[in-house]
Design a protein around this motif. Structure first.
Motif, PDB file in Angstrom:
ATOM      1  N   LYS A  50      28.271   7.217  68.922  1.00 22.47           N
ATOM      2  CA  LYS A  50      29.164   6.895  67.815  1.00 22.47           C
ATOM      3  C   LYS A  50      28.876   7.831  66.639  1.00 22.47           C
ATOM      4  N   PRO A  51      29.690   8.885  66.477  1.00 20.52           N
ATOM      5  CA  PRO A  51      29.482   9.789  65.343  1.00 20.52           C
ATOM      6  C   PRO A  51      29.506   9.038  64.017  1.00 20.52           C
ATOM      7  N   PHE A  52      28.616   9.462  63.105  1.00 14.96           N
ATOM      8  CA  PHE A  52      28.479   8.901  61.761  1.00 14.96           C
ATOM      9  C   PHE A  52      27.832   7.508  61.764  1.00 14.96           C
ATOM     10  N   VAL A  53      27.560   6.950  62.938  1.00 12.41           N
ATOM     11  CA  VAL A  53      26.899   5.643  63.043  1.00 12.41           C
ATOM     12  C   VAL A  53      25.522   5.782  63.679  1.00 12.41           C
ATOM     13  N   LEU A  87      19.073  12.034  61.895  1.00 10.66           N
ATOM     14  CA  LEU A  87      19.522  10.808  61.256  1.00 10.66           C
ATOM     15  C   LEU A  87      21.045  10.704  61.322  1.00 10.66           C
ATOM     16  N   PRO A  88      21.602   9.513  61.174  1.00 10.73           N
ATOM     17  CA  PRO A  88      23.060   9.370  61.202  1.00 10.73           C
ATOM     18  C   PRO A  88      23.785  10.235  60.173  1.00 10.73           C
ATOM     19  N   THR A  89      23.166  10.478  59.022  1.00 14.88           N
ATOM     20  CA  THR A  89      23.820  11.272  57.978  1.00 14.88           C
ATOM     21  C   THR A  89      24.061  12.718  58.396  1.00 14.88           C
ATOM     22  N   GLU A 127      20.489   3.058  64.301  1.00 20.49           N
ATOM     23  CA  GLU A 127      21.297   3.092  63.091  1.00 20.49           C
ATOM     24  C   GLU A 127      20.352   3.114  61.896  1.00 20.49           C
ATOM     25  N   ALA A 128      20.897   3.293  60.722  1.00 17.42           N
ATOM     26  CA  ALA A 128      20.018   3.387  59.550  1.00 17.42           C
ATOM     27  C   ALA A 128      20.689   2.776  58.328  1.00 17.42           C
TER      28      ALA A 128
END
Length: 215
Positions: free
Chosen positions: A140-143, A158-160, A202-203
């Motif tokens: 899941k991009p961005f997640v 990291l998700p970022t 996730e973060a």
């Protein structure tokens, strides 16, 4: 949303650290004091762990990222969730300031210009994949943050980091290709190797620039 999806959503919510705005402000202040101490080659900061909120005493992995005038100045974190969060923040902040091999150690006169950001990670979850199509369907991009391992090669984003590839025609290939290179694979194709093990997480992200945490 069906019942199975509801359960999966509940599981994700339970994985997320529950931090109040006050907790976040306190952790950011703690990280800044840790960076100041590290830059000055001092120990600390000293904290009485018994007085802290249950949320900041929960066990979680985290990363502390330092920016200077909008540019990355250091980013190191813990991948294990065996320590209490406040301790992980101190260690990550000190390491980001003095041990990131990409940068020289932060100097005392730089600290005032730094902007700090904290990422509190949910537990790592293995991702089982059969082929590239299957892998793409699960990411899941961005997640999702992603950690890959293949022999001596290891890397984590990291998700970022997805944001850096937002303009790519194939964001998954761009993200995983650069992650492969970070892991030591010059070709950038390690992510397609069937022997590559994936973990996702996730973060909870927050930083000093967040409007609701100002002051």
């Amino acid at each position: 949303m069906n019942e199975a999806q509801d359960i999966q959503q509940d599981d994700r919510e339970q994985d997320r650290p529950v931090l109040s705005a006050a907790d976040k402000r306190w952790l950011l202040g703690l990280a800044r004091r840790a960076v100041e101490a590290a830059a000055a080659r001092r120990s600390g900061p000293a904290v009485d762990g018994e007085t802290l909120s249950p949320a900041v005493r929960s066990r979680a992995a985290c990363f502390v990222t330092l920016y200077r005038f909008g540019e990355l100045r250091g980013c190191i974190g813990s991948r294990s969730d065996t320590e209490e969060l406040w301790r992980a923040v101190i260690e990550s902040a000190r390491s980001s300031a003095t041990q990131d091999p990409r940068f020289i150690p932060v100097m005392p006169d730089e600290v005032g210009a730094l902007e700090l950001h904290i990422s509190v990670l949910t537990p790592m979850k293995p991702l089982t994949w059969r082929n590239e199509e299957d892998l793409r369907a699960q990411l899941k991009p961005f997640v999702h943050g992603v950690r890959i391992r293949n022999g001596i090669h290891r890397g984590l984003y990291l998700p970022t980091v997805w944001e850096h590839f937002a303009g790519a025609s194939d964001i998954v290939a761009a993200f995983l290709g650069h992650l492969s290179q970070k892991a030591g694979d010059r070709s950038g194709t390690l992510w397609r190797d069937p022997n590559t093990a994936y973990e996702v997480f996730e973060a909870l992200e927050f930083g000093e620039a967040d409007a609701d945490l100002a002051g």
